[in-house]
Design a protein around this motif. Structure first.
Motif, short mmCIF file in Angstrom:
data_model
loop_
_atom_site.label_atom_id
_atom_site.label_comp_id
_atom_site.label_asym_id
_atom_site.label_seq_id
_atom_site.Cartn_x
_atom_site.Cartn_y
_atom_site.Cartn_z
N LEU A 1 0.82 -1.21 0.00
CA LEU A 1 0.00 0.00 0.00
C LEU A 1 0.85 1.27 0.00
O LEU A 1 0.31 2.37 0.05
CB LEU A 1 -0.92 0.02 1.23
N ASP A 2 2.16 1.10 -0.05
CA ASP A 2 3.07 2.25 -0.07
C ASP A 2 2.69 3.20 -1.20
O ASP A 2 2.42 2.77 -2.33
CB ASP A 2 4.51 1.74 -0.27
N ASP A 3 2.66 4.49 -0.91
CA ASP A 3 2.28 5.50 -1.91
C ASP A 3 3.21 5.50 -3.12
O ASP A 3 2.85 6.00 -4.19
CB ASP A 3 2.26 6.89 -1.28
N ARG A 4 4.40 4.95 -2.96
CA ARG A 4 5.34 4.92 -4.09
C ARG A 4 4.93 3.88 -5.13
O ARG A 4 5.39 3.94 -6.27
CB ARG A 4 6.76 4.63 -3.57
N VAL A 5 4.09 2.93 -4.74
CA VAL A 5 3.57 1.95 -5.70
C VAL A 5 2.39 2.58 -6.42
O VAL A 5 1.33 2.78 -5.84
CB VAL A 5 3.14 0.64 -5.00
N LEU A 6 2.56 2.91 -7.68
CA LEU A 6 1.52 3.59 -8.44
C LEU A 6 0.54 2.61 -9.08
O LEU A 6 -0.64 2.90 -9.20
CB LEU A 6 2.17 4.46 -9.54
N ASN A 7 1.06 1.46 -9.50
CA ASN A 7 0.21 0.51 -10.22
C ASN A 7 0.85 -0.87 -10.18
O ASN A 7 2.07 -1.00 -10.25
CB ASN A 7 0.03 0.98 -11.68
N ALA A 8 -0.01 -1.90 -10.03
CA ALA A 8 0.45 -3.28 -10.10
C ALA A 8 -0.59 -4.06 -10.88
O ALA A 8 -1.75 -4.12 -10.48
CB ALA A 8 0.64 -3.86 -8.70
N ARG A 9 -0.19 -4.65 -11.99
CA ARG A 9 -1.16 -5.34 -12.84
C ARG A 9 -0.58 -6.66 -13.33
O ARG A 9 0.63 -6.78 -13.57
CB ARG A 9 -1.53 -4.47 -14.05
N PRO A 10 -1.42 -7.67 -13.48
CA PRO A 10 -0.94 -8.95 -13.99
C PRO A 10 -0.55 -8.83 -15.46
O PRO A 10 -1.21 -8.14 -16.23
CB PRO A 10 -2.12 -9.89 -13.80
N ILE A 11 0.52 -9.51 -15.83
CA ILE A 11 0.96 -9.55 -17.22
C ILE A 11 0.77 -10.97 -17.72
O ILE A 11 1.50 -11.88 -17.30
CB ILE A 11 2.43 -9.12 -17.37
N GLY A 12 -0.21 -11.17 -18.59
CA GLY A 12 -0.45 -12.49 -19.13
C GLY A 12 -0.97 -13.45 -18.07
O GLY A 12 -1.42 -13.06 -17.00
N GLU A 13 -0.87 -14.74 -18.36
CA GLU A 13 -1.30 -15.80 -17.47
C GLU A 13 -0.06 -16.51 -16.91
O GLU A 13 1.07 -16.28 -17.37
CB GLU A 13 -2.19 -16.79 -18.22
N PRO A 14 -0.21 -17.38 -15.91
CA PRO A 14 0.93 -18.16 -15.42
C PRO A 14 1.62 -18.89 -16.55
O PRO A 14 0.99 -19.22 -17.57
CB PRO A 14 0.29 -19.12 -14.42
#
Length: 386
Positions: A313-326
């Motif tokens: 939840l750190d404010d420095r983390v702007l975005n986290a998104r999955p890339i593709g599937e496993p």
């Protein structure tokens, strides 16, 4: 009307609802013997629904509680139940209420002391919690049902589940979800207050009043697209999603909107239980992007993991998104209680180039029918920077 006044009026309105006073074996008039049971959607929510209990048996149960040491097991807080009762020194004591299979427990918030209630009290607690939930949350209706109930041009009453603030909006367009505009500049001001004074794409659980009752939904707070109500100080429209609705651009459901619609309908626990381990991880990343501490800590399942929650939840983390599937298909046996796999996540941080990182996720559940919880997250090598 100021937001504080709106909250007061909303509280008075709910006190007048049928069933807001539960009475049995009334106590004699005198000191403040009120016992109040309240339900909120999260520990940070200001909006709550309360029943007042005037009963000799409840007073007897509270006086006969036994100290229990610790809570028997971590309890996922899909919603928060609290009890306020008179204390022996003339003040009022606040407890967090936990009802699990083994019994009901009260955590005194000042001293952090845990008490176990008599079995008969647990039965009453469970019954009243169901009554409170029926009043506090909305119905879970599909987009197809809602689309017919509230055609274009319908004026909506929209209540934020966290603050309790209510404003009016009008459905202007939208074929797969609602495109809505605040009705007046006063409504725009209330909506902006809900978002802390700044417009945001953050999804919020809301209650939408319809001709057939209140429905759970999700809205974001960013003006965009077409404008159609002059003088409302809102340059564009915002979107409201319901169960099963999709975006107009991608024709896919938005995971954040779907989670918030389920939360507003009081169905977050059932929704969580329906998710696969991979979908649980995707919902976790939604919580990171939304900066939704309640949802994120819920998926971690314990307050002891707040260090991990704070890291994501750190404010420095702007975005986290999955890339593709496993990298390879994996199957989890129906009776499995543990799961482990890798996924690639694109992470953007302030002052740094975006990175694609492989993470190994470890999850567990207590029973084959239970919800999956994230127990460990381990990063591996950085794949590339964009």
């Amino acid at each position: 009307m100021k937001s504080k006044q709106l909250l007061i009026l909303a509280g008075l309105w709910f006190m007048l609802l049928p069933g807001s006073m539960i009475q049995a074996d009334p106590l004699p008039a005198g000191a403040d013997d009120r016992i109040e049971l309240s339900l909120r959607s999260s520990s940070a929510a200001e909006y709550k629904t309360t029943v007042s209990i005037s009963s000799r048996k409840w007073k007897k149960w509270l006086s006969s509680m036994e100290q229990a040491g610790n809570l028997p097991q971590p309890a996922p807080a899909y919603s928060v139940l609290e009890l306020a009762a008179p204390a022996s020194n003339g003040t009022r004591q606040l407890y967090r209420v936990y009802s699990v299979e083994s019994g009901a427990y009260l955590l005194e918030l000042d001293s952090r002391t845990v008490y176990r209630t008599p079995e008969e009290m647990k039965t009453d607690i469970d019954r009243l919690r169901q009554e409170l939930a029926a009043r506090h949350f909305g119905k879970l209706l599909t987009w197809t049902e809602v689309d017919k109930l509230m055609p274009k041009g319908t004026v909506l009453s929209i209540t934020d589940l966290e603050t309790g603030l209510t404003f009016q909006g009008q459905r202007r367009a939208g074929s797969a979800h609602m495109d809505v505009q605040p009705l007046t500049k006063e409504d725009t001001a209330i909506m902006k207050t809900i978002y802390g004074g700044q417009w945001s794409w953050q999804r919020k659980a809301v209650l939408v009043k319809t001709p057939s009752g209140v429905v759970g939904a999700s809205m974001h707070g960013m003006p965009h697209g077409g404008d159609g109500i002059p003088g409302n100080n809102f340059n564009g429209h915002f979107c409201i999603h319901f169960a099963g609705s999709i975006t107009h651009g991608s024709a896919h459901s938005d995971p954040a909107h779907q989670a918030m619609a389920q939360k507003a309908a009081g169905q977050l626990e059932d929704y969580h239980k329906s998710l696969s381990p991979l979908d649980t991880v995707k919902l976790f990343l939604v919580a990171v992007n939304q900066k939704d501490r309640h949802l994120l800590e819920l998926l971690l399942n314990t307050g002891a993991e707040t260090g991990l929650a704070a890291e994501w939840l750190d404010d420095r983390v702007l975005n986290a998104r999955p890339i593709g599937e496993p990298p390879a298909p994996f199957r989890i046996p129906e009776d499995a209680l543990e799961a482990q796999f890798k996924t690639r996540v694109g992470i953007s941080r302030k002052g740094a180039r975006p990175q694609g990182i492989w993470f190994r996720w470890s999850l567990s559940r207590t029973t084959p029918a239970g919800a999956w919880f994230i127990t460990d997250i381990q990063p591996e090598a950085v794949i590339r920077g964009n």
